[in-house]
Design an enzyme around this catalytic site. Structure first.
Site, PDB file in Angstrom:
ATOM      1  N   ASN A   6       1.515 -38.326 -51.743  1.00  0.00           N
ATOM      2  CA  ASN A   6       2.717 -39.156 -51.672  1.00  0.00           C
ATOM      3  C   ASN A   6       3.940 -38.415 -51.141  1.00  0.00           C
ATOM      4  O   ASN A   6       4.151 -37.251 -51.464  1.00  0.00           O
ATOM      5  CB  ASN A   6       3.030 -39.727 -53.059  1.00  0.00           C
TER       6      ASN A   6
ATOM      7  N   GLN B 127      40.203 -39.454 -66.028  1.00  0.00           N
ATOM      8  CA  GLN B 127      39.179 -38.522 -66.534  1.00  0.00           C
ATOM      9  C   GLN B 127      37.784 -38.945 -66.048  1.00  0.00           C
ATOM     10  O   GLN B 127      36.881 -38.134 -65.966  1.00  0.00           O
ATOM     11  CB  GLN B 127      39.229 -38.492 -68.060  1.00  0.00           C
TER      12      GLN B 127
ATOM     13  N   THR C 197      12.777 -50.498 -31.356  1.00  0.00           N
ATOM     14  CA  THR C 197      13.915 -51.321 -31.759  1.00  0.00           C
ATOM     15  C   THR C 197      13.270 -52.459 -32.539  1.00  0.00           C
ATOM     16  O   THR C 197      12.162 -52.891 -32.212  1.00  0.00           O
ATOM     17  CB  THR C 197      14.715 -51.881 -30.560  1.00  0.00           C
ATOM     18  N   HIS C 198      13.952 -52.890 -33.599  1.00  0.00           N
ATOM     19  CA  HIS C 198      13.377 -53.914 -34.504  1.00  0.00           C
ATOM     20  C   HIS C 198      12.032 -53.451 -35.083  1.00  0.00           C
ATOM     21  O   HIS C 198      11.190 -54.280 -35.423  1.00  0.00           O
ATOM     22  CB  HIS C 198      13.178 -55.261 -33.795  1.00  0.00           C
TER      23      HIS C 198
ATOM     24  N   SER D 285      -1.630 -38.796 -56.785  1.00  0.00           N
ATOM     25  CA  SER D 285      -1.561 -39.912 -57.718  1.00  0.00           C
ATOM     26  C   SER D 285      -2.401 -39.555 -58.937  1.00  0.00           C
ATOM     27  O   SER D 285      -3.365 -38.804 -58.842  1.00  0.00           O
ATOM     28  CB  SER D 285      -2.121 -41.160 -57.030  1.00  0.00           C
TER      29      SER D 285
ATOM     30  N   GLU E 171      11.194 -40.076 -50.585  1.00  0.00           N
ATOM     31  CA  GLU E 171      11.395 -41.259 -51.440  1.00  0.00           C
ATOM     32  C   GLU E 171      12.526 -41.019 -52.437  1.00  0.00           C
ATOM     33  O   GLU E 171      13.360 -41.889 -52.673  1.00  0.00           O
ATOM     34  CB  GLU E 171      10.106 -41.607 -52.185  1.00  0.00           C
TER      35      GLU E 171
ATOM     36  N   LYS F 290      -4.794 -39.959 -52.627  1.00  0.00           N
ATOM     37  CA  LYS F 290      -3.397 -40.100 -52.226  1.00  0.00           C
ATOM     38  C   LYS F 290      -2.610 -38.806 -52.138  1.00  0.00           C
ATOM     39  O   LYS F 290      -2.830 -37.855 -52.865  1.00  0.00           O
ATOM     40  CB  LYS F 290      -2.670 -41.045 -53.187  1.00  0.00           C
TER      41      LYS F 290
HETATM   42  N1  ARG Z   1      40.670 -34.235 -69.531  1.00  0.00           N
HETATM   43  C1  ARG Z   1      41.765 -34.856 -68.867  1.00  0.00           C
HETATM   44  C2  ARG Z   1      41.288 -35.463 -67.538  1.00  0.00           C
HETATM   45  O1  ARG Z   1      40.263 -35.088 -67.115  1.00  0.00           O
HETATM   46  C3  ARG Z   1      42.832 -33.857 -68.593  1.00  0.00           C
HETATM   47  C4  ARG Z   1      44.169 -34.460 -68.354  1.00  0.00           C
HETATM   48  C5  ARG Z   1      44.653 -35.058 -69.607  1.00  0.00           C
HETATM   49  N2  ARG Z   1      45.995 -35.529 -69.488  1.00  0.00           N
HETATM   50  C6  ARG Z   1      46.552 -36.353 -70.355  1.00  0.00           C
HETATM   51  N3  ARG Z   1      47.763 -36.716 -70.124  1.00  0.00           N
HETATM   52  N4  ARG Z   1      45.896 -36.782 -71.414  1.00  0.00           N
HETATM   53  O2  ARG Z   1      41.904 -36.324 -66.958  1.00  0.00           O
END
Ligand code: ARG
Length: 474
Positions: A290, A327, A160-161, A282, A295, A288
């Site tokens: 690694n 989107q 702990t710690h 390394s 990581e 070394k």
């Molecule tokens: N490529 C668009 C998206 O990923 C698809 C939907 C587009 N709809 C729109 N009303 N422009 O969101």
């Protein structure tokens, strides 16, 4: 690039083509091509629903489904590679479909919008990815369980710690990660249910004038339910955020284990040896070796947290319903999925064959410290000395022993009895690391008996989970 094609996509309302830089800026095809198989499947279900409800003829429905299947083949053979003139995967598919099957292809988009379409695709995609991640979590657990089985009797300092606290069975330590990843597995299963809701048929935002059957297409796509409100259906991304929360927690768990492996592999700890197959050298320091894998996992964790944050911020100010901002959900989601899957795979390999516990050194480590001090206090408390009094007394012993360069096991019986007459010869056995571990036989504790039971329970649970994960593959 044929930029005039972009203007034709929308309607005759547009008189001139998009500026090429704006077309590129607007396009999502560069990344949403990832959705293509799900887009095809979703469109096939939509076409079948249109035929089923008589909105198009059965023959037309069949032509659409077959054409979409042909695009799937072309894509799998590397022959379908739409460029940014297609704007996004949905337009790309629709255009190719019309090239393949003629004018009937133009009927596919009846009673549908890209808004409900992209929501459908994303859910189908995520459903498949969640199933894969759950499978990977079980594979990861299988390795942990095998290691735990081998190392019930191996002792490791518990901290702990990051200060030596009490010795543990190494199996107990490993089983802690089984518990964490079990919650991950469970959590993803719960989220899956909410991902598994169909927005198809919500239209652009308000539903449609056509007599569609949303339940029919949902059933074809094996969705468990349909969105009850069209506005919510096209603009909800809660399911993606929930997934990113779960993904973040998986990464927290992998990152904590990574940190431990990194420490364990250091000269200072020396608890594990890294095998050549999972570590690198390394370019300048020839001695070394690694721990690159843990990581990188630790480092990649931040990306997933970042994507979660990005999506939360993306959503917080959006008025109903669809906005193009949405989107932006895709790259966050795709990168998180790939990161989690890649990290789970790498950590599973690392544990399975990339490291070896130095059991002798581990068992030795716990004999060289004061991590049995609690047990001296417990010894007295068991003989009726109030615990706080015993605790203070042992604190004094630790202080004088440290000053004398001795460990508790080096005190003579006389010395023990001068401290408190309740000490007897059995004190030596009570403070051996093995006994210290064995004595913690409370439920959920590190005592060997408890660890055996916990391991058996975890193995049973794994088998049951494995069974459901095999059955639920879509
Ligand atoms: N490529 C668009 C998206 O990923 C698809 C939907 C587009 N709809 C729109 N009303 N422009 O969101």
């Amino acid at each position: 690039m044929n930029s005039s094609a972009s203007s034709q996509t929308w309607s005759q309302r547009f008189e001139s083509a998009l500026h090429p830089a704006i077309a590129a800026f607007n396009a999502s095809i560069g990344f949403d091509i990832e959705l293509i198989e799900f887009d095809l499947t979703g469109s096939q279900a939509h076409a079948m629903m249109l035929a089923h409800t008589g909105i198009i003829s059965a023959a037309e429905g069949e032509q659409l489904v077959a054409g979409l299947e042909q695009i799937r083949q072309e894509y799998r053979e590397g022959k379908f590679q739409p460029g940014i003139e297609a704007e996004d995967v949905h337009f790309a598919v629709e255009r190719r479909l019309t090239e393949l099957v003629g004018d009937v292809g133009k009927k596919l988009h009846t009673a549908r919008s890209r808004n409900d379409q992209v929501g459908t695709d994303t859910r189908l995609y995520l459903r498949a990815q969640i199933s894969q991640i759950r499978r990977q979590l079980l594979d990861f657990q299988a390795v942990l369980l095998r290691l735990a089985e081998q190392h019930i009797e191996t002792l490791i300092p518990g901290y702990t710690h990051l200060q030596r606290a009490q010795p543990l069975s190494l199996a107990h330590h490993l089983l802690a990660y089984v518990e964490m990843t079990q919650r991950d597995w469970q959590r993803l299963g719960e989220i899956y249910q909410r991902v598994n809701t169909s927005p198809l048929g919500c239209g652009a935002l308000a539903g449609t004038t056509f007599p569609i059957d949303r339940h029919y297409s949902a059933q074809l796509l094996q969705f468990e339910s349909v969105y009850a409100n069209s506005l919510d259906g096209v603009s909800d991304r809660d399911f993606a955020i929930e997934f990113l929360c779960a993904a973040s927690l998986i990464m927290v768990h992998l990152s904590r284990l990574s940190e431990e492996v990194i420490l364990w592999a250091s000269e200072e700890f020396g608890f594990v040896t890294l095998k050549d197959s999972c570590s690198t050298g390394s370019s300048i320091m020839p001695q070394k070796k690694n721990p690159d894998v843990p990581e990188l996992v630790r480092g990649k964790t931040g990306r997933v947290f970042g994507h979660l944050q990005a999506l939360l911020v993306l959503m917080k100010g959006l008025p109903l319903a669809y906005n193009k901002d949405l989107q932006e959900d895709k790259e966050a989601l795709f990168d998180s999925v790939k990161t989690v899957q890649g990290c789970l795979e790498a950590m599973t390999i690392l544990l399975n064959e990339g490291l070896e516990f130095r059991t002798q050194r581990l068992n030795q480590a716990v004999t060289e410290d004061f991590s049995n001090a609690t047990d001296v206090a417990d010894y007295l408390a068991a003989k009726g000395v109030p615990f706080r009094e015993a605790y203070n007394l042992v604190g004094k012993v630790v202080k004088t022993s440290l000053a004398a360069g001795k460990l508790l096991k080096d005190l003579t019986l006389d010395e023990w009895q001068t401290l408190h007459p309740a000490f007897e010869a059995d004190i030596y056995e009570a403070i051996t690391p093995r006994q210290v571990v064995a004595a913690r036989n409370s439920f959920g504790g590190t005592g060997f008996e408890q660890v055996q039971k916990a391991l058996a329970t975890a193995k049973q649970r794994w088998s049951a989970a494995n069974q459901t994960s095999v059955q639920s593959q879509h």
